[in-house]
Design a protein around this motif. Sequence first.
Motif, PDB file in Angstrom:
ATOM      1  N   ASP A  13      64.319  13.722  16.009  1.00 49.36           N
ATOM      2  CA  ASP A  13      63.957  12.258  15.397  1.00 49.36           C
ATOM      3  C   ASP A  13      63.544  11.523  16.815  1.00 49.36           C
ATOM      4  OD1 ASP A  13      63.877  13.186  12.742  1.00 49.36           O
ATOM      5  OD2 ASP A  13      66.224  12.563  12.465  1.00 49.36           O
ATOM      6  N   GLU A  14      64.058  10.361  16.938  1.00 51.53           N
ATOM      7  CA  GLU A  14      63.758   9.492  18.123  1.00 51.53           C
ATOM      8  C   GLU A  14      64.790   9.787  19.300  1.00 51.53           C
ATOM      9  OE1 GLU A  14      61.049   7.938  18.152  1.00 51.53           O
ATOM     10  OE2 GLU A  14      60.782   8.484  15.836  1.00 51.53           O
ATOM     11  N   ASN A  15      65.450  10.694  19.272  1.00 48.72           N
ATOM     12  CA  ASN A  15      66.553  11.007  20.346  1.00 48.72           C
ATOM     13  C   ASN A  15      66.202  12.355  21.159  1.00 48.72           C
ATOM     14  OD1 ASN A  15      68.341   9.054  19.110  1.00 48.72           O
ATOM     15  ND2 ASN A  15      69.094  10.377  17.562  1.00 48.72           N
ATOM     16  N   ARG A  16      65.974  11.946  22.217  1.00 48.53           N
ATOM     17  CA  ARG A  16      65.707  13.349  23.154  1.00 48.53           C
ATOM     18  C   ARG A  16      66.967  14.028  23.254  1.00 48.53           C
ATOM     19  NH1 ARG A  16      63.791  11.398  28.530  1.00 48.53           N
ATOM     20  NH2 ARG A  16      66.242  12.305  29.283  1.00 48.53           N
ATOM     21  N   VAL A  17      66.849  15.445  23.200  1.00 51.89           N
ATOM     22  CA  VAL A  17      67.809  16.408  23.395  1.00 51.89           C
ATOM     23  C   VAL A  17      67.810  16.679  24.902  1.00 51.89           C
ATOM     24  CG1 VAL A  17      68.592  18.809  22.946  1.00 51.89           C
ATOM     25  CG2 VAL A  17      67.290  17.395  21.216  1.00 51.89           C
ATOM     26  N   GLU A  18      69.197  16.566  25.472  1.00 50.42           N
ATOM     27  CA  GLU A  18      69.198  16.260  26.804  1.00 50.42           C
ATOM     28  C   GLU A  18      69.636  17.887  27.256  1.00 50.42           C
ATOM     29  OE1 GLU A  18      68.451  14.149  28.637  1.00 50.42           O
ATOM     30  OE2 GLU A  18      68.450  12.318  27.688  1.00 50.42           O
ATOM     31  N   GLY A  19      69.222  18.030  28.555  1.00 56.91           N
ATOM     32  CA  GLY A  19      70.069  19.219  29.279  1.00 56.91           C
ATOM     33  C   GLY A  19      69.722  20.490  28.752  1.00 56.91           C
ATOM     34  N   LEU A  20      68.754  20.958  28.232  1.00 58.79           N
ATOM     35  CA  LEU A  20      68.549  22.395  27.594  1.00 58.79           C
ATOM     36  C   LEU A  20      68.121  23.222  29.022  1.00 58.79           C
ATOM     37  CD1 LEU A  20      66.145  22.131  24.401  1.00 58.79           C
ATOM     38  CD2 LEU A  20      69.072  22.092  24.628  1.00 58.79           C
ATOM     39  N   THR A  21      68.685  24.154  29.044  1.00 58.59           N
ATOM     40  CA  THR A  21      68.225  25.331  30.030  1.00 58.59           C
ATOM     41  C   THR A  21      66.983  26.111  29.404  1.00 58.59           C
ATOM     42  OG1 THR A  21      69.479  27.131  29.131  1.00 58.59           O
ATOM     43  CG2 THR A  21      70.805  25.890  30.226  1.00 58.59           C
ATOM     44  N   PRO A  22      66.126  26.750  30.483  1.00 54.11           N
ATOM     45  CA  PRO A  22      64.751  27.133  30.002  1.00 54.11           C
ATOM     46  C   PRO A  22      65.144  28.430  28.788  1.00 54.11           C
ATOM     47  CG  PRO A  22      65.144  27.235  32.394  1.00 54.11           C
ATOM     48  CD  PRO A  22      66.535  26.779  32.011  1.00 54.11           C
ATOM     49  N   LYS A  23      66.179  28.958  28.826  1.00 53.89           N
ATOM     50  CA  LYS A  23      66.365  29.933  27.817  1.00 53.89           C
ATOM     51  C   LYS A  23      66.773  29.341  26.382  1.00 53.89           C
ATOM     52  CE  LYS A  23      65.189  34.140  29.271  1.00 53.89           C
ATOM     53  NZ  LYS A  23      64.469  33.538  30.592  1.00 53.89           N
ATOM     54  N   GLU A  24      67.572  28.224  26.541  1.00 59.09           N
ATOM     55  CA  GLU A  24      67.813  27.539  25.215  1.00 59.09           C
ATOM     56  C   GLU A  24      66.780  26.903  24.510  1.00 59.09           C
ATOM     57  OE1 GLU A  24      72.061  26.373  26.867  1.00 59.09           O
ATOM     58  OE2 GLU A  24      70.870  24.840  26.735  1.00 59.09           O
ATOM     59  N   PHE A  25      65.593  26.170  25.492  1.00 57.57           N
ATOM     60  CA  PHE A  25      64.363  25.819  25.146  1.00 57.57           C
ATOM     61  C   PHE A  25      63.692  26.630  24.553  1.00 57.57           C
ATOM     62  CE2 PHE A  25      60.078  24.608  25.525  1.00 57.57           C
ATOM     63  CZ  PHE A  25      59.803  23.304  25.258  1.00 57.57           C
ATOM     64  N   ASP A  26      63.697  27.763  25.211  1.00 54.92           N
ATOM     65  CA  ASP A  26      62.685  29.012  24.644  1.00 54.92           C
ATOM     66  C   ASP A  26      63.015  29.352  23.171  1.00 54.92           C
ATOM     67  OD1 ASP A  26      60.990  28.909  26.826  1.00 54.92           O
ATOM     68  OD2 ASP A  26      61.941  30.248  27.961  1.00 54.92           O
ATOM     69  N   LEU A  27      64.391  29.463  23.045  1.00 52.25           N
ATOM     70  CA  LEU A  27      64.925  30.152  21.952  1.00 52.25           C
ATOM     71  C   LEU A  27      64.603  28.927  20.608  1.00 52.25           C
ATOM     72  CD1 LEU A  27      68.630  31.042  22.635  1.00 52.25           C
ATOM     73  CD2 LEU A  27      66.842  32.640  21.419  1.00 52.25           C
ATOM     74  N   LEU A  28      64.846  27.669  20.843  1.00 50.94           N
ATOM     75  CA  LEU A  28      64.513  26.700  19.924  1.00 50.94           C
ATOM     76  C   LEU A  28      62.870  26.734  19.757  1.00 50.94           C
ATOM     77  CD1 LEU A  28      65.204  24.328  18.306  1.00 50.94           C
ATOM     78  CD2 LEU A  28      64.844  22.869  20.227  1.00 50.94           C
ATOM     79  N   TYR A  29      62.025  26.607  20.726  1.00 49.53           N
ATOM     80  CA  TYR A  29      60.649  26.923  20.561  1.00 49.53           C
ATOM     81  C   TYR A  29      60.301  27.974  19.460  1.00 49.53           C
ATOM     82  CZ  TYR A  29      55.642  26.050  20.968  1.00 49.53           C
ATOM     83  OH  TYR A  29      54.452  26.052  21.143  1.00 49.53           O
ATOM     84  N   THR A  30      60.853  29.149  19.925  1.00 50.20           N
ATOM     85  CA  THR A  30      60.320  30.468  19.354  1.00 50.20           C
ATOM     86  C   THR A  30      60.817  30.253  17.881  1.00 50.20           C
ATOM     87  OG1 THR A  30      60.698  31.752  21.177  1.00 50.20           O
ATOM     88  CG2 THR A  30      60.896  32.753  19.041  1.00 50.20           C
ATOM     89  N   MET A  31      61.935  29.800  17.445  1.00 47.24           N
ATOM     90  CA  MET A  31      62.353  29.910  16.190  1.00 47.24           C
ATOM     91  C   MET A  31      61.719  28.560  15.304  1.00 47.24           C
ATOM     92  SD  MET A  31      66.476  30.759  16.118  1.00 47.24           S
ATOM     93  CE  MET A  31      66.870  29.644  17.410  1.00 47.24           C
ATOM     94  N   ALA A  32      61.523  27.290  16.051  1.00 41.92           N
ATOM     95  CA  ALA A  32      60.842  26.247  15.470  1.00 41.92           C
ATOM     96  C   ALA A  32      59.443  26.570  15.215  1.00 41.92           C
ATOM     97  CB  ALA A  32      61.017  25.107  16.259  1.00 41.92           C
ATOM     98  N   GLN A  33      58.997  27.474  15.664  1.00 37.30           N
ATOM     99  CA  GLN A  33      57.671  27.613  15.320  1.00 37.30           C
ATOM    100  C   GLN A  33      57.302  28.331  13.888  1.00 37.30           C
ATOM    101  OE1 GLN A  33      54.907  29.544  18.599  1.00 37.30           O
ATOM    102  NE2 GLN A  33      56.710  29.859  19.337  1.00 37.30           N
ATOM    103  N   LYS A  34      58.498  28.864  13.493  1.00 34.34           N
ATOM    104  CA  LYS A  34      58.379  29.608  12.189  1.00 34.34           C
ATOM    105  C   LYS A  34      59.816  29.120  11.294  1.00 34.34           C
ATOM    106  CE  LYS A  34      55.770  33.761  13.408  1.00 34.34           C
ATOM    107  NZ  LYS A  34      55.690  35.113  13.838  1.00 34.34           N
ATOM    108  N   PRO A  35      59.805  28.016  10.890  1.00 32.47           N
ATOM    109  CA  PRO A  35      60.859  27.364  10.294  1.00 32.47           C
ATOM    110  C   PRO A  35      61.380  28.301   9.005  1.00 32.47           C
ATOM    111  CG  PRO A  35      59.478  25.825  10.443  1.00 32.47           C
ATOM    112  CD  PRO A  35      58.904  26.970  10.929  1.00 32.47           C
ATOM    113  N   LYS A  36      62.607  28.617   8.872  1.00 34.30           N
ATOM    114  CA  LYS A  36      63.482  29.085   7.638  1.00 34.30           C
ATOM    115  C   LYS A  36      63.000  30.812   7.747  1.00 34.30           C
ATOM    116  CE  LYS A  36      62.824  25.554   4.381  1.00 34.30           C
ATOM    117  NZ  LYS A  36      62.440  25.170   2.795  1.00 34.30           N
ATOM    118  N   GLN A  37      62.203  31.241   8.949  1.00 35.56           N
ATOM    119  CA  GLN A  37      62.163  32.806   9.064  1.00 35.56           C
ATOM    120  C   GLN A  37      63.377  33.344  10.033  1.00 35.56           C
ATOM    121  OE1 GLN A  37      58.584  34.567  10.468  1.00 35.56           O
ATOM    122  NE2 GLN A  37      59.820  35.715  12.207  1.00 35.56           N
TER     123      GLN A  37
END
Length: 241
Positions: free
Chosen positions: A158-182
């Motif tokens: 929403d309007e809150n920035r998610v702080e402190g993600l490591t590169p792998k945590e960011f990549d995990l989130l981006y990978t899964m968020a590209q295909k919600p519910k998969q």
Amino acid sequence: MKILMVEDDKSVSQMMELFFKKEGWEQVSAYDGEEAVEIFQTHPRDFDIITLDLNLPKKDGIQVAKEIRRISETVPIIMLTARDSESDQVLGLGVGADDYVTKPFSPIALIARIKALHRRVMLEGQPRNLPKNIPSNDFDLETNHIRISKSRREVYFDENRVEGLTPKEFDLLYTMAQKPKQVFSREQLLELVWGYEYFGEERTVDAHIKKLRQKLEKSGPQIIQTVWGVGYKFDDSQVNA
């Protein structure tokens, strides 16, 4: 790196510029507090780090730090002060400085502190310098509640920035968020995020998912769900607005 050096002593600024050039860094100089704020407001994304003298004409370093923090919460700031007192150090850190160096300082020592701070920011997965209120069209991926910028390595819940993600945590989130519910198996995530060359245990995924969830929960409800016996999926469709 590109450094904004805020220092009213031109001889000190010119000396450090020579040392920075040897490191391959670019320096932009400001000689009073008002000039420093004006430069940063004009080019808020340009700077990797700011060195900020405490005693400045027009606006002191404390006021400058406060105004910079209203523009960007993340650009690293090293406070330079001739006062070797604990109260000044605490005050500087309290208004948003990340570190402090007491004058007179060795140029080599200041460079070492800059390198250490920059390395720490990168390891923590912090974006470089992120002005507030970025329009939504600056994001590569948007779901019901998540916005992600790959270039800035930035995530908003929403309007809150998610702080402190490591590169792998960011990549995990981006990978899964590209295909919600998969549903992604651990093997799929190892392949997509770590690559074929990664030969670690599948439990590595579990450990990273756990840390990712903890950081996301600080901004909003849980959106990474476990599918027992299979793996994980991203789903923010049931989050209340």
